[in-house]
Design a protein around this motif. Structure first.
Motif, PDB file in Angstrom:
ATOM      1  N   ALA A  83      41.153  40.943  45.560  1.00 10.58           N
ATOM      2  CA  ALA A  83      40.157  40.153  46.291  1.00 10.58           C
ATOM      3  C   ALA A  83      39.075  39.623  45.352  1.00 10.58           C
ATOM      4  CB  ALA A  83      39.537  40.989  47.404  1.00 10.58           C
ATOM      5  N   ILE A  84      38.584  40.467  44.466  1.00  9.70           N
ATOM      6  CA  ILE A  84      37.520  40.057  43.545  1.00  9.70           C
ATOM      7  C   ILE A  84      38.029  39.021  42.549  1.00  9.70           C
ATOM      8  CG2 ILE A  84      36.108  40.855  41.593  1.00  9.70           C
ATOM      9  CD1 ILE A  84      35.555  43.384  43.249  1.00  9.70           C
ATOM     10  N   LYS A  85      39.195  39.273  41.974  1.00 11.06           N
ATOM     11  CA  LYS A  85      39.706  38.363  40.946  1.00 11.06           C
ATOM     12  C   LYS A  85      40.174  37.041  41.553  1.00 11.06           C
ATOM     13  CE  LYS A  85      40.412  41.869  37.517  1.00 11.06           C
ATOM     14  NZ  LYS A  85      41.317  42.617  36.655  1.00 11.06           N
ATOM     15  N   ARG A  86      40.620  37.071  42.796  1.00 12.65           N
ATOM     16  CA  ARG A  86      40.961  35.812  43.479  1.00 12.65           C
ATOM     17  C   ARG A  86      39.681  35.010  43.723  1.00 12.65           C
ATOM     18  NH1 ARG A  86      41.782  33.319  48.677  1.00 12.65           N
ATOM     19  NH2 ARG A  86      43.569  31.923  48.528  1.00 12.65           N
ATOM     20  N   ALA A  87      38.627  35.682  44.158  1.00 16.66           N
ATOM     21  CA  ALA A  87      37.351  35.006  44.394  1.00 16.66           C
ATOM     22  C   ALA A  87      36.799  34.395  43.099  1.00 16.66           C
ATOM     23  CB  ALA A  87      36.338  35.981  44.990  1.00 16.66           C
ATOM     24  N   ASN A  88      37.127  35.008  41.966  1.00 23.66           N
ATOM     25  CA  ASN A  88      36.719  34.486  40.662  1.00 23.66           C
ATOM     26  C   ASN A  88      37.712  33.457  40.120  1.00 23.66           C
ATOM     27  OD1 ASN A  88      34.382  36.008  40.565  1.00 23.66           O
ATOM     28  ND2 ASN A  88      35.382  37.724  39.545  1.00 23.66           N
ATOM     29  N   GLU A  89      38.685  33.093  40.964  1.00 28.01           N
ATOM     30  CA  GLU A  89      39.682  32.057  40.671  1.00 28.01           C
ATOM     31  C   GLU A  89      40.544  32.367  39.453  1.00 28.01           C
ATOM     32  OE1 GLU A  89      37.555  28.334  40.673  1.00 28.01           O
ATOM     33  OE2 GLU A  89      37.152  28.508  42.822  1.00 28.01           O
ATOM     34  N   ARG A  90      40.893  33.643  39.298  1.00 33.20           N
ATOM     35  CA  ARG A  90      41.835  34.010  38.248  1.00 33.20           C
ATOM     36  C   ARG A  90      43.225  33.538  38.667  1.00 33.20           C
ATOM     37  NH1 ARG A  90      41.258  39.164  35.270  1.00 33.20           N
ATOM     38  NH2 ARG A  90      43.513  38.905  35.038  1.00 33.20           N
ATOM     39  N   PRO A  91      43.924  32.770  37.841  1.00 29.93           N
ATOM     40  CA  PRO A  91      45.217  32.207  38.239  1.00 29.93           C
ATOM     41  C   PRO A  91      46.302  33.251  38.499  1.00 29.93           C
ATOM     42  CG  PRO A  91      44.708  31.666  35.952  1.00 29.93           C
ATOM     43  CD  PRO A  91      43.496  32.316  36.528  1.00 29.93           C
ATOM     44  N   ASP A  92      46.205  34.421  37.868  1.00 26.96           N
ATOM     45  CA  ASP A  92      47.211  35.455  38.093  1.00 26.96           C
ATOM     46  C   ASP A  92      46.921  36.279  39.353  1.00 26.96           C
ATOM     47  OD1 ASP A  92      44.973  36.329  36.629  1.00 26.96           O
ATOM     48  OD2 ASP A  92      46.061  37.959  35.673  1.00 26.96           O
ATOM     49  N   PHE A  93      45.842  35.948  40.056  1.00 23.96           N
ATOM     50  CA  PHE A  93      45.492  36.611  41.310  1.00 23.96           C
ATOM     51  C   PHE A  93      45.296  35.540  42.385  1.00 23.96           C
ATOM     52  CE2 PHE A  93      44.493  39.694  38.114  1.00 23.96           C
ATOM     53  CZ  PHE A  93      44.800  40.908  38.693  1.00 23.96           C
TER      54      PHE A  93
END
Length: 128
Positions: free
Chosen positions: A46-56
């Motif tokens: 959830a956190i890394k997706r919110a930070n727009e990490r492409p692998d998440f």
């Protein structure tokens, strides 16, 4: 045997099974093993997706649903797990991974990982 999957293995299990090694597929698919997931992994996603990490690039809820549908059990985070993080050597800095390692160690559950840094920790950790 209970096995706790690290975050990347959970992502790959639900979304990208071609990324799983033969050893990971074997351990996860072994009918004598009960695969577990930690809410720590869903928090990380959830956190890394919110930070727009492409692998998440997936919602944590989608992964959670996929794991539940596959019969995975949740390993809740306890105070014992949180406190155990403090006893870990400073091999790896990622707080999510350190909590997963602490959970596995405190509960004496094998942590399956594809991350060589995580595999450097002593305890019930298996590189797959």
């Amino acid at each position: 045997m209970k096995v706790l999957l690290d975050t990347h293995l959970l992502l790959w299990t639900v979304l990208r099974s071609h990324r799983l090694s033969a050893a990971a597929r074997g351990a996860i698919g072994d009918p004598s093993n009960q695969p577990l997931f930690s809410p720590v992994s869903l928090w990380e996603i959830a956190i890394k997706r919110a930070n727009e990490r492409p692998d998440f690039d997936v919602e944590a809820r989608v992964i959670w649903r996929g794991l539940v549908d596959r019969g995975y059990e949740e390993l809740p985070v306890t105070t014992e797990h949180a406190v155990a993080v403090g006893a870990l050597p400073a091999i790896h800095k990622d707080p999510f991974d350190r909590l997963l390692i602490a959970q596995a160690t405190a509960a004496d559950i094998t942590l399956l990982t594809a991350d060589r840094n995580i595999a450097r920790y002593p305890g019930p950790i298996r590189l797959v």
